[in-house]
Design a protein around this motif. Structure first.
Motif, short mmCIF file in Angstrom:
data_model
loop_
_atom_site.label_atom_id
_atom_site.label_comp_id
_atom_site.label_asym_id
_atom_site.label_seq_id
_atom_site.Cartn_x
_atom_site.Cartn_y
_atom_site.Cartn_z
N ARG B 182 0.75 -1.29 -0.06
CA ARG B 182 -0.09 -0.15 0.21
C ARG B 182 0.87 1.26 0.12
O ARG B 182 0.64 2.20 -0.70
N VAL B 185 2.13 1.98 -3.24
CA VAL B 185 0.94 2.55 -4.31
C VAL B 185 0.91 3.90 -4.03
O VAL B 185 0.82 4.63 -5.01
N ALA B 186 1.01 4.13 -2.57
CA ALA B 186 0.60 5.69 -2.26
C ALA B 186 1.58 6.47 -2.87
O ALA B 186 1.60 7.53 -2.89
N CYS B 187 2.99 6.02 -2.84
CA CYS B 187 4.13 6.62 -3.40
C CYS B 187 4.15 6.73 -4.82
O CYS B 187 5.19 7.13 -5.21
N ASP B 188 3.02 6.06 -5.47
CA ASP B 188 3.31 5.96 -6.90
C ASP B 188 4.38 5.03 -7.46
O ASP B 188 4.81 5.56 -8.51
#
Lengths: 190, 220
Positions: B182, B185-188
């Protein structure tokens, strides 16, 4: 439920709406799930285990939970399935709040007699024992948790008219059972 | 409505609905028990008998208390269920879907798992010296989750690395790995997240967090 929009991640704005962490969900709703199980006929000393089971199942589905939907009816549906499985076992039926410590018998009057023999029997739980699981589920959700019928129908995956029908029947049966129990207690001077 | 409830019965039901919440200490105990169960019986515990689950938790609790004895692994002695089918990427599908890996992952929270292994509840006695460890692990991961919720990806990443350093084989390693996906993902860092997710599935093929990991990859 959902908090503010995920603000900035490495300079990029996120629209992701985080929902409650599973742990927060557990902390907020453990009592609700526990009491729901109790109202669905799970004996007190099994409620911890079954609440655990409910949250285990919830943990598997939580990511797919549609946060637009009300949370408690969704949770209640898990509790209802777990309680239903539990009560299918004869050994658990024998331990329901109504007839703990006694053999299961089919005679309703005998069940009532044993119920009122218990000093601490709670009238609400006792009267609800006379309802089938389907009716009891709708009854608890509506009359105790005060969820609207359309929400209940959606959470349980049943038609709205079916939910209303179960509620009507449950009210009648609950009232009859409560009145009988009250009359018996009254005759016995309780 | 003739089939409505009388007021006295309605009052009884209202009182039933207003029973108070349990004390937080009790809720925390229940949460700790569930977390232990998730960590130890990370597969579909819901399909096990309660007796088996109690036994599992008891074994784990004992191992926490007696950690270090013999350096042995505590292995779940419960029925083995087939792996849960995952919709997420496998290591090979990641390769196929991403023939050209643009960049190596920026962070490496855990060593790469080179081969799948059977999902067994494993408590590395050396890494779990006492019963307070679970609480410390949980505190770090809670903080990481909180940072993630607040949008502080770098802090979440740092906390996960700290957990990885302190508890490489901790009880909550599985949870850490799920959170790591996660965070990526949050950090792209989607490619890195996909690789990490594939490793997660390899390492924990029956994990109840598998769906969560996969859905993380689908986050916008």
């Amino acid at each position: 439920m959902g908090s503010a929009a995920f603000p900035q991640v490495l300079g990029q704005t996120r629209l992701f709406q985080p929902k409650l962490s599973f742990q927060t969900l557990f902390r907020n709703e453990f009592t609700y799930v526990w009491r729901s199980l109790r109202r669905l006929g799970v004996v007190e000393h099994d409620c911890d285990d079954l609440a655990n089971e409910v949250f285990f199942r919830v943990s598997e589905k939580y990511e797919s939970y549609d946060r637009e939907r009300p949370l408690r009816p969704w949770l209640f549906a898990f509790a209802a399935r777990v309680a239903s499985d539990y009560r299918k076992l004869a050994r658990h039926r024998r331990e329901t709040p109504l007839d703990s410590g006694h053999d299961l018998v089919d005679d309703a009057s005998d069940v009532e007699s044993r119920l009122v023999d218990r000093e601490e029997t709670d009238l609400v739980l006792a009267a609800m024992e006379c309802l089938s699981m389907d009716k009891r589920t709708v009854f608890v959700m509506h009359e105790i948790d005060e969820h609207p019928i359309p929400e209940i129908a959606a959470a349980l995956g049943i038609a709205v008219p079916t939910a209303y029908s179960r509620l009507r029947a449950a009210r009648l049966e609950f009232t009859e059972a409560a009145r009988r129990l009250q009359a018996i207690r009254s005759r016995r001077g309780r | 409505m003739s089939d409505d409830l009388d007021s006295d019965l309605r009052e009884l039901l209202r009182r039933e609905g207003e029973k108070p919440d349990f004390p937080s200490a009790r809720v925390e105990r229940a949460l700790g028990r569930l977390e232990l169960q998730l960590a130890v019986g990370g597969s579909r515990v819901g399909g096990l008998s309660r007796m088996a689950r109690r036994k599992t938790v008891a074994i784990a609790a004992a191992s926490l208390v007696l950690g270090g004895i013999g350096g042995a692994l505590v292995t779940r002695s419960v029925p083995v269920h087939p792996p849960v089918a995952h919709g997420g990427p496998s290591a090979s599908s990641v390769s196929a879907a991403s023939p050209v890996m643009p960049e190596p992952p920026v962070i490496e929270l855990v060593p790469t798992v080179s081969a799948p292994r059977q999902r067994v509840a494993r408590v590395d006695a050396g890494a779990v010296p006492n019963s307070g460890t679970l609480g410390r692990e949980r505190a770090i991961l809670d903080e990481a989750r909180s940072a993630l919720r607040d949008g502080d990806g770098p802090r979440a990443r740092g906390l996960l690395m700290r957990h990885e350093t302190m508890f490489p084989h901790g009880i909550l390693a599985e949870e850490r790995e799920a959170i790591a996906v996660r965070v990526l993902v949050a950090c792209d860092e989607r490619d890195a997240a996909a690789v990490r997710a594939a490793e997660f599935h390899q390492r924990f093929p029956e994990s109840p967090l598998a769906a969560s990991v996969d859905s993380s990859l689908r986050e916008p």
